[in-house]
Scaffold this active site. Structure first.
Site, mmCIF file in Angstrom:
data_model
loop_
_atom_site.group_PDB
_atom_site.id
_atom_site.type_symbol
_atom_site.label_atom_id
_atom_site.label_comp_id
_atom_site.label_asym_id
_atom_site.label_seq_id
_atom_site.Cartn_x
_atom_site.Cartn_y
_atom_site.Cartn_z
ATOM 1 C CB CYS A 113 50.621 -6.707 -37.098
ATOM 2 S SG CYS A 113 49.325 -6.489 -35.960
ATOM 3 C CG HIS A 250 52.142 -3.644 -39.924
ATOM 4 N ND1 HIS A 250 51.036 -4.661 -40.528
ATOM 5 C CD2 HIS A 250 52.139 -4.321 -38.848
ATOM 6 C CE1 HIS A 250 49.641 -4.582 -39.283
ATOM 7 N NE2 HIS A 250 50.585 -4.093 -37.963
ATOM 8 C CG ASN A 280 47.708 -2.223 -37.059
ATOM 9 O OD1 ASN A 280 47.273 -3.041 -38.225
ATOM 10 N ND2 ASN A 280 48.190 -2.536 -36.328
HETATM 11 N N1 ACO Z 1 44.242 11.154 -28.804
HETATM 12 C C1 ACO Z 1 44.264 12.158 -28.750
HETATM 13 N N2 ACO Z 1 45.355 11.861 -27.129
HETATM 14 C C2 ACO Z 1 45.476 10.051 -27.334
HETATM 15 C C3 ACO Z 1 45.196 9.385 -27.756
HETATM 16 C C4 ACO Z 1 44.219 10.040 -28.724
HETATM 17 N N3 ACO Z 1 43.527 8.532 -29.327
HETATM 18 N N4 ACO Z 1 45.762 7.849 -27.290
HETATM 19 C C5 ACO Z 1 46.716 8.638 -26.849
HETATM 20 N N5 ACO Z 1 46.299 9.651 -26.399
HETATM 21 C C6 ACO Z 1 47.088 10.265 -24.801
HETATM 22 C C7 ACO Z 1 47.915 10.140 -24.002
HETATM 23 O O1 ACO Z 1 47.030 9.825 -22.802
HETATM 24 C C8 ACO Z 1 49.198 10.825 -23.902
HETATM 25 O O2 ACO Z 1 48.972 12.227 -22.853
HETATM 26 P P1 ACO Z 1 49.586 11.988 -21.820
HETATM 27 O O3 ACO Z 1 50.789 12.306 -21.906
HETATM 28 O O4 ACO Z 1 48.920 13.294 -21.035
HETATM 29 O O5 ACO Z 1 49.846 11.217 -20.678
HETATM 30 C C9 ACO Z 1 49.326 10.980 -24.504
HETATM 31 O O6 ACO Z 1 48.502 11.286 -26.009
HETATM 32 C C10 ACO Z 1 51.136 10.102 -25.439
HETATM 33 O O7 ACO Z 1 50.162 8.535 -25.768
HETATM 34 P P2 ACO Z 1 51.745 7.816 -25.763
HETATM 35 O O8 ACO Z 1 51.308 6.404 -25.631
HETATM 36 O O9 ACO Z 1 52.699 7.885 -24.936
HETATM 37 O O10 ACO Z 1 52.291 8.307 -27.587
HETATM 38 P P3 ACO Z 1 52.520 7.501 -28.710
HETATM 39 O O11 ACO Z 1 53.268 8.236 -29.747
HETATM 40 O O12 ACO Z 1 53.869 6.503 -28.300
HETATM 41 O O13 ACO Z 1 51.763 7.210 -30.110
HETATM 42 C C11 ACO Z 1 50.441 4.757 -30.873
HETATM 43 C C12 ACO Z 1 50.719 5.998 -29.638
HETATM 44 C C13 ACO Z 1 50.437 5.735 -32.067
HETATM 45 C C14 ACO Z 1 49.751 4.159 -29.608
HETATM 46 C C15 ACO Z 1 52.091 4.831 -31.156
HETATM 47 O O14 ACO Z 1 52.812 4.168 -29.219
HETATM 48 C C16 ACO Z 1 52.320 3.427 -31.654
HETATM 49 O O15 ACO Z 1 52.094 3.642 -32.651
HETATM 50 N N6 ACO Z 1 52.193 2.064 -31.237
HETATM 51 C C17 ACO Z 1 52.683 0.786 -31.665
HETATM 52 C C18 ACO Z 1 51.638 0.177 -31.797
HETATM 53 C C19 ACO Z 1 52.472 -1.045 -33.216
HETATM 54 O O16 ACO Z 1 53.268 -1.129 -33.585
HETATM 55 N N7 ACO Z 1 51.874 -1.918 -32.932
HETATM 56 C C20 ACO Z 1 52.130 -3.524 -33.865
HETATM 57 C C21 ACO Z 1 51.061 -3.807 -34.213
HETATM 58 S S1 ACO Z 1 49.767 -4.206 -33.719
HETATM 59 C C22 ACO Z 1 48.957 -5.411 -33.892
HETATM 60 O O17 ACO Z 1 49.374 -6.841 -34.049
HETATM 61 C C23 ACO Z 1 47.382 -6.101 -33.705
#
Ligand code: ACO
Length: 323
Positions: A113, A250, A280
């Site tokens: 990214c 980003h 993203n």
């Molecule tokens: N729909 C419904 N529920 C979901 C989904 C979905 N798409 N995805 C995960 N869940 C559930 C999980 O299973 C979990 O359920 P549980 O509590 O029963 O176990 C719950 O939602 C919470 O999951 P988390 O992973 O803790 O959710 P979080 O609030 O952290 O959000 C996310 C996830 C959006 C991925 C976030 O962590 C994020 O944005 N992370 C950073 C991403 C990023 O910045 N990447 C860098 C750039 S990418 C690159 O370099 C190519």
């Protein structure tokens, strides 16, 4: 020349749009979950016969048109991408030919990214040492090709697109500073564990290649790291956060973007947000957001822009720009 300066911006999004409601049809997710956790409502996805190079080509044409330059005026092309058309030749080399540029240096940069900011940093240095007068700098991705559409944790996050800028040498500021960093220690938190020389399994769908992410942990590191790079950037320029007119972050997650906006004490309307419509787009997200805010007239000449990104590697970087 003391500085390089952005003289034109351009971007391109593939036509096909995938909404959260579309995703609900084939993966166990909901529009509400995606919007609340990420801010994303929809994303653009490349057609089967469309490549990263196709997106980059359109964005480059638009940036060159905005900069009022001809192919013969460009003497360096750098493309940030994690999803090149083919392994080699580089997508930048293919673009050199397609755009009808002279036989100038052309390279791809893979910093996930942060790819566009890496590319911009390199091009800026080339211009400042006098080895190039004008450079075409692009961030382009078909990152959805690396997505496992059965994995709800990642498939809802990504989209495709391309953004580009033309920069040229200038005695007036310009790009005030760039900072780029990497730390491979936590490579396992975000990336593909399969590539050309590791884990390649020809018999599997996509040869076994898909984005793996421990989203929660990435989230925490991203917020902390972006806060640090804001400090590093302002300190290096002897500036205060009140000197920044626009944050062009980003676009991974609206909550990460808001945290950085708060750090800069910027009101929401001074933070350029596209993640709701683009998802993203990895290396494309910063130049896409920049082009949008330039073209709709929000960003004006003379204003100070803070561009930042964080991604797989981990990599992270910033550019402080007097536009
Ligand atoms: N729909 C419904 N529920 C979901 C989904 C979905 N798409 N995805 C995960 N869940 C559930 C999980 O299973 C979990 O359920 P549980 O509590 O029963 O176990 C719950 O939602 C919470 O999951 P988390 O992973 O803790 O959710 P979080 O609030 O952290 O959000 C996310 C996830 C959006 C991925 C976030 O962590 C994020 O944005 N992370 C950073 C991403 C990023 O910045 N990447 C860098 C750039 S990418 C690159 O370099 C190519």
């Amino acid at each position: 020349m003391k500085y390089s300066k952005i003289i034109g911006t351009g971007s391109y999004l593939p036509e096909k749009i995938l909404t959260n409601a579309d995703l609900e049809k084939f993966v166990d997710t909901s529009d509400q979950w995606i919007r609340e956790r990420t801010g994303i409502r929809q994303r653009h996805v490349t057609a089967d016969d469309e490549t990263t190079g196709d997106l980059a080509y359109q964005a480059a044409l638009r940036a060159m048109e905005a900069a009022e330059v001809e192919p013969g005026d460009i003497d360096l092309i750098i493309l940030g991408t994690t999803t090149p058309d083919v392994i080699f030749p580089s997508t930048a080399s293919l673009l050199q030919n397609r755009l009808g540029l002279p036989h100038v240096g052309a390279m791809d940069v893979n910093a996930a990214c942060t790819g566009f900011l890496y590319a911009l940093s390199i091009a800026d240095k080339w211009i400042r040492v006098g080895d190039a007068r004008r450079a075409l700098v692009i961030g382009a991705e078909s990152i959805t090709r690396l997505v496992d559409w059965d994995d709800r944790q990642t498939c809802v996050l990504f989209g495709d697109g391309a953004g580009a800028v033309v920069i040229e040498g200038s005695d007036e500021p310009g790009i005030l500073s760039t900072h780029i960093h990497a730390n491979g220690e936590h490579a396992g938190l975000l990336g593909t564990d399969v590539g050309v020389s590791a884990g390649f399994r020809q018999e599997e769908k996509n040869c076994g290649i898909s984005i793996q992410m421990k989203g929660n942990e990435v989230f925490k590191v991203a917020v902390r790291t972006l806060s640090r790079i804001v400090d590093e950037t302002l300190e290096a320029n002897g500036m205060d956060r009140s000197d920044v007119d626009w944050l062009i972050p980003h676009q991974a997650n609206l909550r990460i973007i808001s945290a950085t906006g708060k750090k800069l004490a910027l009101p929401d309307e001074r933070v350029v947000v596209t993640v709701d419509r683009h998802g993203n787009t990895s290396a494309a997200s910063v130049p896409l957001a920049l082009d949008e805010a330039v073209r709709d007239g929000r960003i004006q000449r003379g204003e100070v822009l803070l561009l930042e990104a964080f991604g797989g590697g981990f990599t992270w970087g910033s550019a402080l720009v007097r536009y």
